[in-house]
Scaffold this motif. Structure first.
Motif, PDB file in Angstrom:
ATOM      1  N   ARG A 232      71.400 -12.954 121.415  1.00  0.00           N
ATOM      2  CA  ARG A 232      70.342 -13.913 121.096  1.00  0.00           C
ATOM      3  C   ARG A 232      70.769 -14.707 119.873  1.00  0.00           C
ATOM      4  O   ARG A 232      71.012 -14.149 118.812  1.00  0.00           O
ATOM      5  CB  ARG A 232      69.045 -13.173 120.779  1.00  0.00           C
ATOM      6  CG  ARG A 232      67.917 -14.080 120.296  1.00  0.00           C
ATOM      7  CD  ARG A 232      66.678 -13.290 119.953  1.00  0.00           C
ATOM      8  NE  ARG A 232      66.829 -12.522 118.732  1.00  0.00           N
ATOM      9  CZ  ARG A 232      66.256 -12.835 117.572  1.00  0.00           C
ATOM     10  NH1 ARG A 232      65.489 -13.907 117.464  1.00  0.00           N
ATOM     11  NH2 ARG A 232      66.439 -12.078 116.513  1.00  0.00           N
TER      12      ARG A 232
ATOM     13  N   TYR B 161      61.157 -10.706 123.247  1.00  0.00           N
ATOM     14  CA  TYR B 161      61.347  -9.262 123.257  1.00  0.00           C
ATOM     15  C   TYR B 161      60.500  -8.599 124.342  1.00  0.00           C
ATOM     16  O   TYR B 161      59.276  -8.745 124.363  1.00  0.00           O
ATOM     17  CB  TYR B 161      61.004  -8.668 121.887  1.00  0.00           C
ATOM     18  CG  TYR B 161      61.409  -7.220 121.777  1.00  0.00           C
ATOM     19  CD1 TYR B 161      62.744  -6.866 121.615  1.00  0.00           C
ATOM     20  CD2 TYR B 161      60.476  -6.200 121.856  1.00  0.00           C
ATOM     21  CE1 TYR B 161      63.128  -5.533 121.530  1.00  0.00           C
ATOM     22  CE2 TYR B 161      60.854  -4.866 121.768  1.00  0.00           C
ATOM     23  CZ  TYR B 161      62.187  -4.549 121.613  1.00  0.00           C
ATOM     24  OH  TYR B 161      62.570  -3.234 121.528  1.00  0.00           O
TER      25      TYR B 161
ATOM     26  N   ARG C  96      71.892  -6.048 121.582  1.00  0.00           N
ATOM     27  CA  ARG C  96      71.220  -6.154 120.281  1.00  0.00           C
ATOM     28  C   ARG C  96      72.135  -5.772 119.118  1.00  0.00           C
ATOM     29  O   ARG C  96      72.928  -4.849 119.234  1.00  0.00           O
ATOM     30  CB  ARG C  96      70.015  -5.215 120.253  1.00  0.00           C
ATOM     31  CG  ARG C  96      68.845  -5.670 121.076  1.00  0.00           C
ATOM     32  CD  ARG C  96      67.808  -4.560 121.194  1.00  0.00           C
ATOM     33  NE  ARG C  96      68.162  -3.606 122.219  1.00  0.00           N
ATOM     34  CZ  ARG C  96      67.724  -2.359 122.262  1.00  0.00           C
ATOM     35  NH1 ARG C  96      66.929  -1.887 121.298  1.00  0.00           N
ATOM     36  NH2 ARG C  96      68.085  -1.545 123.233  1.00  0.00           N
TER      37      ARG C  96
ATOM     38  N   PHE D  12      58.633 -10.324 112.158  1.00  0.00           N
ATOM     39  CA  PHE D  12      58.087 -10.122 113.497  1.00  0.00           C
ATOM     40  C   PHE D  12      59.180  -9.879 114.530  1.00  0.00           C
ATOM     41  O   PHE D  12      59.357 -10.636 115.477  1.00  0.00           O
ATOM     42  CB  PHE D  12      57.168 -11.293 113.857  1.00  0.00           C
ATOM     43  CG  PHE D  12      55.982 -11.344 112.939  1.00  0.00           C
ATOM     44  CD1 PHE D  12      54.951 -10.441 113.073  1.00  0.00           C
ATOM     45  CD2 PHE D  12      55.936 -12.253 111.885  1.00  0.00           C
ATOM     46  CE1 PHE D  12      53.866 -10.445 112.204  1.00  0.00           C
ATOM     47  CE2 PHE D  12      54.862 -12.265 111.004  1.00  0.00           C
ATOM     48  CZ  PHE D  12      53.825 -11.366 111.167  1.00  0.00           C
ATOM     49  N   ILE D  13      59.920  -8.802 114.293  1.00  0.00           N
ATOM     50  CA  ILE D  13      60.881  -8.276 115.262  1.00  0.00           C
ATOM     51  C   ILE D  13      60.650  -6.757 115.292  1.00  0.00           C
ATOM     52  O   ILE D  13      59.962  -6.229 114.407  1.00  0.00           O
ATOM     53  CB  ILE D  13      62.343  -8.609 114.881  1.00  0.00           C
ATOM     54  CG1 ILE D  13      62.683  -8.091 113.485  1.00  0.00           C
ATOM     55  CG2 ILE D  13      62.607 -10.102 114.994  1.00  0.00           C
ATOM     56  CD1 ILE D  13      64.143  -8.263 113.098  1.00  0.00           C
TER      57      ILE D  13
ATOM     58  N   LYS E 215      56.597  -9.796 118.582  1.00  0.00           N
ATOM     59  CA  LYS E 215      57.862  -9.148 118.182  1.00  0.00           C
ATOM     60  C   LYS E 215      59.041 -10.031 118.523  1.00  0.00           C
ATOM     61  O   LYS E 215      60.173  -9.572 118.584  1.00  0.00           O
ATOM     62  CB  LYS E 215      57.991  -7.803 118.914  1.00  0.00           C
ATOM     63  CG  LYS E 215      57.069  -6.742 118.351  1.00  0.00           C
ATOM     64  CD  LYS E 215      57.543  -6.284 116.973  1.00  0.00           C
ATOM     65  CE  LYS E 215      56.428  -5.664 116.177  1.00  0.00           C
ATOM     66  NZ  LYS E 215      56.863  -5.348 114.794  1.00  0.00           N
TER      67      LYS E 215
ATOM     68  N   HIS F 185      65.004 -16.573 123.825  1.00  0.00           N
ATOM     69  CA  HIS F 185      64.882 -15.118 123.966  1.00  0.00           C
ATOM     70  C   HIS F 185      63.537 -14.616 123.448  1.00  0.00           C
ATOM     71  O   HIS F 185      63.077 -15.032 122.389  1.00  0.00           O
ATOM     72  CB  HIS F 185      65.987 -14.417 123.170  1.00  0.00           C
ATOM     73  CG  HIS F 185      67.316 -14.431 123.845  1.00  0.00           C
ATOM     74  ND1 HIS F 185      68.266 -15.396 123.608  1.00  0.00           N
ATOM     75  CD2 HIS F 185      67.866 -13.578 124.753  1.00  0.00           C
ATOM     76  CE1 HIS F 185      69.346 -15.139 124.339  1.00  0.00           C
ATOM     77  NE2 HIS F 185      69.126 -14.042 125.043  1.00  0.00           N
TER      78      HIS F 185
ATOM     79  N   SER G  29      70.840 -12.964 130.945  1.00  0.00           N
ATOM     80  CA  SER G  29      70.369 -11.598 131.185  1.00  0.00           C
ATOM     81  C   SER G  29      70.005 -10.979 129.841  1.00  0.00           C
ATOM     82  O   SER G  29      70.032 -11.652 128.820  1.00  0.00           O
ATOM     83  CB  SER G  29      71.439 -10.785 131.895  1.00  0.00           C
ATOM     84  OG  SER G  29      72.594 -10.726 131.100  1.00  0.00           O
ATOM     85  N   LEU G  30      69.703  -9.693 129.901  1.00  0.00           N
ATOM     86  CA  LEU G  30      69.281  -9.003 128.689  1.00  0.00           C
ATOM     87  C   LEU G  30      70.396  -9.058 127.639  1.00  0.00           C
ATOM     88  O   LEU G  30      71.533  -8.703 127.918  1.00  0.00           O
ATOM     89  CB  LEU G  30      68.959  -7.554 129.048  1.00  0.00           C
ATOM     90  CG  LEU G  30      68.337  -6.705 127.947  1.00  0.00           C
ATOM     91  CD1 LEU G  30      66.957  -7.219 127.584  1.00  0.00           C
ATOM     92  CD2 LEU G  30      68.263  -5.253 128.397  1.00  0.00           C
ATOM     93  N   ALA G  31      70.029  -9.486 126.434  1.00  0.00           N
ATOM     94  CA  ALA G  31      71.028  -9.620 125.370  1.00  0.00           C
ATOM     95  C   ALA G  31      71.374  -8.257 124.787  1.00  0.00           C
ATOM     96  O   ALA G  31      70.553  -7.344 124.769  1.00  0.00           O
ATOM     97  CB  ALA G  31      70.487 -10.536 124.281  1.00  0.00           C
TER      98      ALA G  31
ATOM     99  N   GLY H 145      64.491  -4.941 125.131  1.00  0.00           N
ATOM    100  CA  GLY H 145      65.309  -5.840 124.330  1.00  0.00           C
ATOM    101  C   GLY H 145      64.974  -7.305 124.572  1.00  0.00           C
ATOM    102  O   GLY H 145      63.917  -7.630 125.099  1.00  0.00           O
ATOM    103  N   TRP H 146      65.919  -8.160 124.177  1.00  0.00           N
ATOM    104  CA  TRP H 146      65.684  -9.607 124.182  1.00  0.00           C
ATOM    105  C   TRP H 146      66.242 -10.226 125.445  1.00  0.00           C
ATOM    106  O   TRP H 146      67.420 -10.103 125.721  1.00  0.00           O
ATOM    107  CB  TRP H 146      66.349 -10.251 122.971  1.00  0.00           C
ATOM    108  CG  TRP H 146      65.826  -9.763 121.662  1.00  0.00           C
ATOM    109  CD1 TRP H 146      66.139  -8.596 121.032  1.00  0.00           C
ATOM    110  CD2 TRP H 146      64.885 -10.434 120.810  1.00  0.00           C
ATOM    111  NE1 TRP H 146      65.451  -8.502 119.841  1.00  0.00           N
ATOM    112  CE2 TRP H 146      64.684  -9.613 119.672  1.00  0.00           C
ATOM    113  CE3 TRP H 146      64.202 -11.652 120.892  1.00  0.00           C
ATOM    114  CZ2 TRP H 146      63.833  -9.970 118.635  1.00  0.00           C
ATOM    115  CZ3 TRP H 146      63.353 -12.006 119.851  1.00  0.00           C
ATOM    116  CH2 TRP H 146      63.163 -11.174 118.745  1.00  0.00           C
ATOM    117  N   ASN H 147      65.379 -10.910 126.179  1.00  0.00           N
ATOM    118  CA  ASN H 147      65.819 -11.617 127.367  1.00  0.00           C
ATOM    119  C   ASN H 147      65.222 -13.019 127.340  1.00  0.00           C
ATOM    120  O   ASN H 147      64.300 -13.302 126.580  1.00  0.00           O
ATOM    121  CB  ASN H 147      65.401 -10.847 128.629  1.00  0.00           C
ATOM    122  CG  ASN H 147      66.302 -11.139 129.821  1.00  0.00           C
ATOM    123  OD1 ASN H 147      66.932 -12.203 129.892  1.00  0.00           O
ATOM    124  ND2 ASN H 147      66.373 -10.204 130.750  1.00  0.00           N
TER     125      ASN H 147
END
Lengths: 214, 258
Positions: B256, A152, B6, B75-76, A195, A150, B2-4, A128-130
């Motif tokens: 995010r 990916y 989603r 671009f995700i 990404k 953020h 920290s990790l978001a 995921g996004w950090n």
């Protein structure tokens, strides 16, 4: 003659997204070559070294294709961007697959995330996004990207360089780890700029216009 | 930092067209998956899931072209589910630009597909979609079973055990849909979400039943989900992805912000 950007293909995973993202930001001003041909890498102005999969498989694929020498040569001579496994493989050694020797361009270990952090189970892989804290804030590849943007990530192992001054970016996931390294003409990152929406595209744009000096 | 967590909008695609209406004022063709995906990307979607509901297996190539077209400009991470039966289907979708594929019914009838696929393309590309329905009576300890065929056919398989087995076989992520809640707008089955999320060491995406932004936040805070997926609240323009993120952030959830 437009600039040439070689994306090194050594048979590890799908590189289409990397190529598409580079083409998107190049806007026709640079030619993107997905290649396993050492001669094409040699005549390219910039080199992107992606990678996914297990450390042992990556190293075996690099040796079998002879691309290990090509990667080392490029990392000594031109603007070079390592992505994901393409960052890890630059180090000395990985804990993965019961211990795997890597290219040793930079001294350091590649370690697995702990299963627990602060008493809570840590989900591994990190997926995921950090955020990336820009330790080398003025690095040209961070131009126009806010600190703590953020990106990916998908990975179970992280880079721990022997020389802390190699660290260009840091990320927290159970531990604070080095999520980007930079030295001279080499920049490498654990996350996937291809990404990572606008932040990732900006980093790729910066890479294309980078002259390889910090 | 920290990790978001989603937020993942999901598009139902049939014969290459988005089937549920999207009321974005600035989109000319609401049925074009490329335009809709671009819009969600611009709003800050963290990932987009395409669910291919094409009826005829003759038209399977259409989704490949959709993925190719979306991956040119968005671009995700992109996930594709629906109708995946073989490793070859997975390989083709990944080559077209998908980052992950979601295997649903095929995993139930052929669990080896999950093992084989993760060994071939890596666990990070393999999502197993689990459709679960509560089978315990009121007052009993909660129990959920896997259902197939849109929630119509029970399999007798315990959902928590199944999730564990799928991860052991190499699933890198679980997309969990409550068939009791899907389409109801009553919110996720939080007990189910939490049971699965605590049972497996990989990320869990909660799905099924979102009717408002509070539901999304609950999926994370109470359901312990790593990501939340919704279709209709975004499709019908009730909320934008951006509003969903603002709301989650206001509840103290790390997201995010584009």
């Amino acid at each position: 003659m437009s600039k040439k950007i070689a994306v090194i293909d050594y048979g590890m995973g799908n590189l289409r997204s990397v190529v598409k993202a580079l083409e998107y930001v190049a806007e026709g001003k640079a030619e993107v070559l997905l290649t396993s041909n050492p001669d094409l890498v040699a005549i390219s102005d910039h080199v992107v070294f992606p990678g996914q999969g297990a450390a042992r498989d990556c190293m075996a694929a690099l040796r079998d294709t002879g691309m290990d020498e090509v990667v080392i040569e490029a990392a000594h001579s031109k603007p070079f961007l390592g992505v994901c496994m393409g960052m890890q493989v630059l180090m000395t050694h990985s804990e993965e697959n019961g211990g795997t020797d890597l290219l040793n361009l930079f001294r350091g270990e590649v370690r697995r995330f702990p299963d627990n952090a602060d008493g809570e189970r840590l989900k591994v892989p990190q997926m995921g996004w950090n955020t990336i804290h820009e330790v080398q804030r003025d690095h040209p590849l961070f131009k126009g990207i806010h600190d703590n943007s953020h990106f990916y990530f998908v990975h179970s192992y992280y880079v721990s360089p022997a020389d802390p001054s190699l660290t260009a970016g840091e990320t927290d996931y159970g531990v604070t780890f080095t999520s980007a390294i930079a030295r001279d003409n080499v920049f490498a990152m654990q996350s996937h700029p291809e990404k990572s929406a606008e932040a990732g595209l900006q980093l790729l744009r910066n890479f294309i216009s980078w002259d390889g000096t910090a | 930092m920290s990790l978001a967590k989603r937020i993942i909008p999901c598009l139902d695609v049939r014969d290459g067209r988005v089937v549920k209406g999207v009321q974005f004022v600035d989109i000319r063709d609401a049925g074009d998956p490329v335009e809709v995906a671009r819009r969600y990307n611009a709003e800050g979607a963290d990932e987009i899931t395409f669910l291919d509901i094409t009826a005829s297996s003759d038209d399977r190539d259409t989704i490949i072209h959709v993925v190719e077209a979306v991956a040119e400009t968005v671009f995700i991470p992109l996930t594709v589910g629906g109708g995946i039966r073989k490793v070859e289907d997975i390989r083709r979708l990944l080559n077209a630009g998908a980052d992950k594929v979601a295997i649903n019914t095929a995993a139930v009838f052929n669990p080896d597909l999950v093992s084989e696929a993760s060994a071939r393309v890596g666990s990070q590309c393999i999502v197993v979609a689990i459709d679960a329905k509560r089978v315990s009576a009121e007052g009993e300890p909660p129990k959920w079973e896997i259902f197939t065929h849109g929630g119509r056919k029970p399999t007798g398989i315990d959902a928590v055990e199944w999730a564990r087995e799928m991860v052991e076989r190499g699933a890198g992520e679980i997309l969990l849909t409550s068939m009791d809640r899907d389409g109801t707008k009553k919110g996720f089955d939080l007990e189910l979400t939490r049971a699965i999320s605590e049972a497996v060491p990989v990320p869990v995406i909660a799905s099924g039943g979102v009717g408002n932004l509070e539901h999304l936040a609950e999926g994370v805070t109470e359901g312990k989900a790593d990501a939340v997926l919704a279709a209709s609240i975004f499709h019908f323009g009730e909320y934008s992805v951006g509003e969903a993120k603002q709301y989650m952030a206001s509840r103290g959830i790390e997201v995010r912000m584009p």
